[in-house]
Design an enzyme around this catalytic site. Structure first.
Site: not given
Length: 608
Positions: A288, A337, A358, A362, A404, A538
């Site tokens: 992304i 970060i 971003a 993940k 999510k 999940e």
């Protein structure tokens, strides 16, 4: 496709052939009029010789290739003939007569046209009267319009194409029974399976560039009931650019089968707030982040800063942007970060006006076994960048979130929900910065997405693994997601969560099935589809909103705003302090601590 000279020798040969055509046309015209051979005929002949060559040169009739000569060349020759006739009419009445000039013009036009089409005529005759199609792929063309006709013409007039067009399918019933060249239109799309069997079709070529995604998906669903491989022309621009050719055909892609059109955005809105600004993209080397950088680079920022902890990714996107945008003021920084001091240093030195955060861990299964790392990076990394943005007066801060985060069942989603809570809280109190989060689902082609995994598994001979036959997900392409993220930034007011509309959800099992079919293989025959069971954390399906959020609209109907949920800010900061200490103390109870802050998160404690 541009016409090119085939060399000086080629031009001379064609020019000599034209000379013969002019001479023969003049001779036929004289004989047709049973004229006496006088000096007047010679002058008339020389006049036509001169004018014909002048117009052939002016209309650039020596700039062509025998393989690609087509309608435009024919129309140009019509122009040559008309002007030659018009000029000839000025002197022919005094030399031979108007009738002879007319006969000359028609004959001259026919001869020079035949010269330029000679190779294609030769191949077409050879195609029709020889057995050259033995061993070639028997193809069905879907689409009896311009694109289909262009494909058939190219196949039948080019010597080195390994297709034999056997039949055409078109939903215009008025065309059924007619022919394109010598290829018959045999039925509508509802008869694809029957016709494929009847004509022993090996490959289906979809030549309807103007078809919508829903129409392509419908046709493909019919095609996959056959045993044929399927290819398609990508889009209507192929017709406009003259690329409706065999070379432009490609495999049908998963993106063709999502059943919706590509999402469009208002580029003027994006340009309005990015142009002339210093833009920082954290995680700028990721799927992304790198696409954000690509699109931002086209909107004239004052400076683009790529920040990523992974140097290889940062280097790749930096080099790509340098090649494509040599005048772009570009800076790549290697940093995490998590490092609060480094973030302070970056903001002090470069004073970004806009920040896209971003950077994140993940991968759901990996974070289930490393929950402390998810919290350190996703939660406190975001907190570091957000606090710096507020402190240094950034204009817009956009947090990349995920569906999510809604009623999360995994630690990754829960940490992303905390990020949204942080953004809403800081945004509600910030005097200078508009903080927003953008929530979307699965991105096709991103690192870790199912499509690259399925492609690798197919290449290895299978099995293709799906966790559950009924699992569904929302999908969009990386450029779609990023363009909507950029436009959402233009709508920023502060403390909002933007939710992207991704159309209808898609069954992962169906994606796997279609991808195997697109590879020319038979699902569960050549390649097994194996259901392995849901992974820890999940869901069978994802949600875009929590029950209490509701929805507001924006001028872009594909971007909506979740109504803010009231938070106990004092409790949020207290719990964040506890999380920070526990994460760096390497607690074994991180999932429980997170669930105390995100009350909709019900952790799976078997995978701590």
């Amino acid at each position: 496709m541009k016409k090119k000279r085939s060399g000086v020798n080629g031009i001379v040969v064609v020019a000599l052939c034209d000379f013969a055509a002019i001479t023969m046309a003049a001779l036929i015209a004289v004989l047709a009029g049973n004229l006496e051979w006088t000096l007047k005929i010679l002058w008339w002949y020389l006049g036509n010789l001169a004018s014909s060559y002048v117009f052939l040169i002016l209309f650039r009739m020596y700039y062509f290739t025998f393989d690609t000569v087509g309608l435009i060349d024919t129309l140009k020759l019509v122009g040559v003939a008309v002007l030659t006739f018009a000029i000839g009419c000025s002197y022919s009445p005094f030399l031979v007569g108007i009738w002879q000039q007319f006969v000359y013009t028609i004959t001259f036009f026919s001869f020079v046209l035949a010269i330029r089409y000679s190779k294609r005529i030769y191949i077409m005759i050879k195609y029709s009267v020889t057995s050259r199609n033995r061993g070639k792929t028997r193809a069905m063309i879907i689409g009896g319009g311009n694109a289909g006709a262009t494909l058939i013409r190219e196949i039948q007039t080019t010597d080195k194409i390994d297709y034999n067009p056997v039949c055409v399918i078109d939903d215009d019933v008025a065309k059924v029974g007619k022919r394109i060249g010598n290829v018959k239109i045999v039925g509508t799309t509802e008869e694809i399976k029957k016709c494929a069997e009847k004509y022993a079709i090996e490959e289906i070529l979809i030549a309807i560039p103007s078809a919508t995604k829903a129409e392509v998906k419908r046709i493909y669903e019919i095609c996959k009931t056959t045993d044929c491989k399927v290819k398609t022309l990508p889009g209507i621009y192929q017709i406009v650019s003259g690329e409706a050719s065999v070379a432009a055909l490609r495999e049908v892609r998963i993106t063709d089968l999502l059943g919706r059109e590509q999402i469009q955005v208002n580029l003027d809105e994006i340009m309005g707030y990015i142009e002339g600004q210093v833009v920082l993209v954290t995680g700028g080397g990721g799927s992304i982040g790198s696409e954000l950088c690509r699109q931002i680079a086209t909107h004239n920022p004052k400076q683009l800063i790529i920040l990523d902890i992974y140097e290889n990714n940062a280097y790749d996107i930096e080099q790509e942007l340098k090649r494509k945008h040599p005048s772009l003021n570009l800076l790549a920084l290697i940093a995490s970060i998590r490092d609060k001091g480094k973030m302070e240093d970056v903001f002090t030195k470069y004073h970004p006006d806009i920040v896209f955060n971003a950077a994140a861990h993940k991968h759901v299964p990996l974070m289930e076994t490393s929950p402390n790392e998810a919290v350190k990076n996703n939660v406190f990394g975001t907190l570091n960048v957000a606090k710096c943005a507020d402190k240094f007066g950034v204009k817009v801060f956009v947090q990349i979130s995920t569906d999510k985060a809604v009623n999360p069942t995994n630690i990754m989603g829960a940490t992303k929900r905390i990020c949204e809570m942080i953004i809403q809280t800081i945004g509600r109190n910030s005097k200078h910065t508009k903080f927003v989060a953008v929530r979307f689902g699965n991105v096709l082609g991103s690192n870790g997405s199912v499509i690259p995994l399925f492609e690798r598994q197919i290449a290895e001979g299978g099995p293709v693994t799906v966790t559950h036959k009924d699992i569904i997900r929302y999908f969009m392409t990386i450029p779609e997601a990023v363009s909507l993220v950029l436009q959402a930034g233009a709508y920023a007011q502060g403390g909002q969560i933007f939710v992207l509309d991704m159309g209808e959800p898609v069954k992962i099992y169906d994606l796997a099935y279609n991808l195997i079919k697109l590879s020319g293989l038979e699902p569960n025959v050549d390649i097994e589809i194996k259901c392995t069971g849901l992974r820890p954390g999940e869901k069978l399906y994802e949600e875009r909103l929590m029950d209490e959020e509701g929805m507001q609209t924006t001028p872009n109907g594909l971007i909506n705003i979740a109504n803010p949920i009231q938070l106990d800010e004092k409790n949020l900061w207290k719990k964040l302090d506890e999380l920070y200490k526990a994460a760096y103390d390497e607690t074994d109870a991180m999932k429980i601590l997170v669930s105390q802050l995100v009350t909709t998160y019900k952790p799976d404690l078997q995978n701590k």
